[in-house]
Design a protein around this motif. Structure first.
Motif, PDB file in Angstrom:
ATOM      1  N   LEU A 140      13.238  32.743  38.138  1.00 26.51           N
ATOM      2  CA  LEU A 140      12.876  31.373  37.777  1.00 26.51           C
ATOM      3  C   LEU A 140      11.550  31.034  38.438  1.00 26.51           C
ATOM      4  CD1 LEU A 140      13.472  28.559  36.573  1.00 26.51           C
ATOM      5  CD2 LEU A 140      14.799  28.059  38.652  1.00 26.51           C
ATOM      6  N   ASP A 141      10.554  30.663  37.631  1.00 24.54           N
ATOM      7  CA  ASP A 141       9.231  30.325  38.151  1.00 24.54           C
ATOM      8  C   ASP A 141       8.900  28.881  37.795  1.00 24.54           C
ATOM      9  OD1 ASP A 141       6.626  30.170  39.013  1.00 24.54           O
ATOM     10  OD2 ASP A 141       6.037  32.122  38.213  1.00 24.54           O
ATOM     11  N   LEU A 142       8.859  28.035  38.830  1.00 21.33           N
ATOM     12  CA  LEU A 142       8.501  26.621  38.675  1.00 21.33           C
ATOM     13  C   LEU A 142       7.241  26.302  39.482  1.00 21.33           C
ATOM     14  CD1 LEU A 142      12.097  25.128  38.854  1.00 21.33           C
ATOM     15  CD2 LEU A 142      10.565  25.011  36.892  1.00 21.33           C
ATOM     16  N   SER A 143       6.398  27.290  39.661  1.00 25.79           N
ATOM     17  CA  SER A 143       5.163  27.099  40.427  1.00 25.79           C
ATOM     18  C   SER A 143       4.203  26.153  39.718  1.00 25.79           C
ATOM     19  CB  SER A 143       4.472  28.454  40.635  1.00 25.79           C
ATOM     20  OG  SER A 143       5.291  29.337  41.360  1.00 25.79           O
ATOM     21  N   PHE A 144       3.333  25.534  40.492  1.00 34.36           N
ATOM     22  CA  PHE A 144       2.292  24.654  39.980  1.00 34.36           C
ATOM     23  C   PHE A 144       2.868  23.541  39.108  1.00 34.36           C
ATOM     24  CE2 PHE A 144       0.023  28.364  41.346  1.00 34.36           C
ATOM     25  CZ  PHE A 144      -1.156  27.873  41.868  1.00 34.36           C
ATOM     26  N   ASN A 145       3.809  22.814  39.689  1.00 37.50           N
ATOM     27  CA  ASN A 145       4.351  21.630  39.058  1.00 37.50           C
ATOM     28  C   ASN A 145       4.266  20.479  40.054  1.00 37.50           C
ATOM     29  OD1 ASN A 145       5.612  22.020  36.186  1.00 37.50           O
ATOM     30  ND2 ASN A 145       6.047  23.931  37.278  1.00 37.50           N
ATOM     31  N   LYS A 146       5.124  19.490  39.942  1.00 39.12           N
ATOM     32  CA  LYS A 146       5.070  18.308  40.802  1.00 39.12           C
ATOM     33  C   LYS A 146       6.401  18.080  41.498  1.00 39.12           C
ATOM     34  CE  LYS A 146       1.623  16.022  37.857  1.00 39.12           C
ATOM     35  NZ  LYS A 146       1.289  14.779  37.103  1.00 39.12           N
ATOM     36  N   ILE A 147       7.083  19.148  41.830  1.00 39.30           N
ATOM     37  CA  ILE A 147       8.437  19.077  42.367  1.00 39.30           C
ATOM     38  C   ILE A 147       8.401  18.749  43.859  1.00 39.30           C
ATOM     39  CG2 ILE A 147      10.516  20.447  42.822  1.00 39.30           C
ATOM     40  CD1 ILE A 147       9.715  22.055  40.252  1.00 39.30           C
ATOM     41  N   LYS A 148       9.196  17.768  44.269  1.00 38.88           N
ATOM     42  CA  LYS A 148       9.268  17.358  45.671  1.00 38.88           C
ATOM     43  C   LYS A 148      10.534  17.868  46.353  1.00 38.88           C
ATOM     44  CE  LYS A 148       6.565  13.109  45.171  1.00 38.88           C
ATOM     45  NZ  LYS A 148       6.581  11.627  45.358  1.00 38.88           N
ATOM     46  N   HIS A 149      11.604  18.077  45.593  1.00 43.15           N
ATOM     47  CA  HIS A 149      12.887  18.459  46.180  1.00 43.15           C
ATOM     48  C   HIS A 149      13.498  19.630  45.407  1.00 43.15           C
ATOM     49  CE1 HIS A 149      12.779  14.781  48.563  1.00 43.15           C
ATOM     50  NE2 HIS A 149      12.481  14.120  47.453  1.00 43.15           N
ATOM     51  N   ILE A 150      14.029  20.593  46.143  1.00 45.77           N
ATOM     52  CA  ILE A 150      14.729  21.729  45.516  1.00 45.77           C
ATOM     53  C   ILE A 150      16.181  21.312  45.299  1.00 45.77           C
ATOM     54  CG2 ILE A 150      15.374  24.146  45.744  1.00 45.77           C
ATOM     55  CD1 ILE A 150      13.044  24.445  47.719  1.00 45.77           C
ATOM     56  N   LYS A 151      16.548  21.122  44.047  1.00 45.94           N
ATOM     57  CA  LYS A 151      17.900  20.672  43.718  1.00 45.94           C
ATOM     58  C   LYS A 151      18.398  21.382  42.460  1.00 45.94           C
ATOM     59  CE  LYS A 151      17.552  15.945  45.560  1.00 45.94           C
ATOM     60  NZ  LYS A 151      17.655  14.500  45.213  1.00 45.94           N
ATOM     61  N   HIS A 152      19.713  21.374  42.310  1.00 41.78           N
ATOM     62  CA  HIS A 152      20.366  21.794  41.068  1.00 41.78           C
ATOM     63  C   HIS A 152      20.085  23.241  40.683  1.00 41.78           C
ATOM     64  CE1 HIS A 152      21.110  17.550  40.833  1.00 41.78           C
ATOM     65  NE2 HIS A 152      19.849  17.249  40.564  1.00 41.78           N
ATOM     66  N   ILE A 153      19.930  24.118  41.686  1.00 39.42           N
ATOM     67  CA  ILE A 153      19.779  25.540  41.360  1.00 39.42           C
ATOM     68  C   ILE A 153      20.755  26.417  42.148  1.00 39.42           C
ATOM     69  CG2 ILE A 153      17.352  25.323  40.696  1.00 39.42           C
ATOM     70  CD1 ILE A 153      16.652  26.580  43.417  1.00 39.42           C
ATOM     71  N   SER A 154      21.500  25.843  43.073  1.00 42.20           N
ATOM     72  CA  SER A 154      22.360  26.662  43.933  1.00 42.20           C
ATOM     73  C   SER A 154      23.474  27.357  43.156  1.00 42.20           C
ATOM     74  CB  SER A 154      22.967  25.811  45.056  1.00 42.20           C
ATOM     75  OG  SER A 154      23.778  24.779  44.525  1.00 42.20           O
TER      76      SER A 154
END
Length: 379
Positions: free
Chosen positions: A162-176
């Motif tokens: 899963l690659d979510l690089s170069f976005n505007k994400i502040k919190h790591i959630k909902h992937i565990s």
């Protein structure tokens, strides 16, 4: 006719004939040298008095528009048409830099075997419309979009990358719940806390570079993690790695690290990239006897004491430190039989005698094949 701007003349497909005071005409979209003063672009389109102009009204009529000669712009298909030529049996879909805004508009339910979906460099704000690919999708790439929140991944339990690089994400959630993930990328977001990774026991690679992280924490569940990339953050301490028994590579460049002592918690480390920090000593590396690659460039290290036990060292990068004693370099590194590469430029031992430095290092370390960027012998 509006005066051209410095950037306006560089747009592809628009070639404007420009004339400077010396009658120099440019057709490549770049302003002529004569069209700049000492401060750069002077904002004027200069036309010499003797120039032949096919449409002189363009110079005097502010309402002039040569509609007949306007080149048509590129017409991009709507999102729902982008994949019309794609086989419904394909296992890979790539829509890169296609101005996609809506994933549901792509009608991905047509494709029953997609294992890899790449939607890099688009305008996606919401992760949605992917549940139809849940049975087959393994690799999801959403690099460089406009995503602020991690949602819409609930059913994608077969994901391994899963690659979510170069976005505007502040919190790591909902992937565990994505317990099959082996590779996870969050490069260049706005993340300040490492969190939400508890279920990712199969993760092998985690990339968190270029964020706002100050502390290595909440990593203990990642028992199979082999590579941790956290360069360009605000980390001051290497504590927090003790729960990573399989960590092989740590990249923590461009942070604020002063002490290497906590690395005793990861004795299996093979590659350490810790350039551009605040190191003054290599003390604390004694337990990391499996290190093969060590990069301490651009720190303030004066002594190589601490390298003695690192008998498996193959590459040592130490440019731009405060190393002055060639005798110590020889004492600490000569016994490293597998050492092939050393970088020592920018240290006092090189700056003091630049003409003789490389030959002196070669004599001190006869096993080395490369000194800085120069190969000194062929194996």
């Amino acid at each position: 006719m509006a005066a051209p701007t410095e950037e306006g003349n560089k747009s592809p497909g628009h070639h404007i004939e420009l004339a400077d005071d010396n009658n120099t005409i440019r057709h490549d979209g770049e302003p002529s040298p004569g069209m700049r003063n000492s401060k750069g672009w002077d904002g004027k389109l200069r036309v010499p008095k003797n120039a032949l102009v096919a449409n002189p009204e363009a110079l005097s009529d502010p309402e002039y528009s040569d509609d007949e000669n306007v080149l048509p712009g590129e017409e991009l298909p709507a999102d729902e048409d982008l994949l019309d030529d794609e086989s419904e049996d394909t296992d890979e879909i790539n829509c890169i830099h296609s101005r996609v805004q809506s994933i549901p508009a792509l009608r991905l339910e047509r494709f029953k075997q997609v294992a890899r979906l790449c939607l890099r460099q688009n305008l996606i704000q919401d992760i949605e419309g992917l549940s139809c690919l849940a049975e087959t999708l393994q690799d999801l790439d959403l690099y460089d979009n406009l995503i602020s929140h991690i949602r819409g991944l609930d059913e994608l339990t077969n994901l391994t990358s899963l690659d979510l690089s170069f976005n505007k994400i502040k919190h790591i959630k909902h992937i565990s719940h994505l317990t099959n993930l082996t590779d996870l990328y969050f490069v260049s977001n706005k993340i300040s806390t490492i969190e939400g990774l508890d279920g990712l026991t199969n993760l092998r690679q985690l990339e968190l570079g270029s964020n706002r992280i100050r502390e290595l924490q909440n990593l203990d569940a990642l028992k199979n993690l082999e590579e941790l990339w956290v360069a360009k953050n605000k980390i001051t301490d290497l504590s927090g790695l003790s729960g990573l028994p399989n960590l092989r590579l740590l990249s923590i460049q461009s942070n604020r690290i002063r002490s290497l002592a906590p690395l005793s918690d990861v004795p299996g480390l093979e590659e350490l990239y810790i350039s551009h920090n605040a190191l003054e000593s290599l003390e604390g590396l004694e337990s990391n006897t499996k290190l093969r690659v060590l990069d301490i460039s651009n720190n303030r290290v004066r002594s190589l004491q601490g390298l003695g036990p690192l008998v498996e060292l193959e590459e040592f990068w130490a440019s731009y430190n405060q190393i002055a004693d060639l005798g110590e370099v020889e004492r600490e590194l000569k016994d490293k039989k597998d050492l092939t590469t050393v970088y020592l430029e920018g240290n006092p031992l090189q700056l003091r005698q630049p003409a003789l430095y490389r030959n002196k290092v070669r004599l001190a370390l006869p096993q080395v094949q490369q000194i800085d960027a120069t190969f000194v012998r062929v194996s």
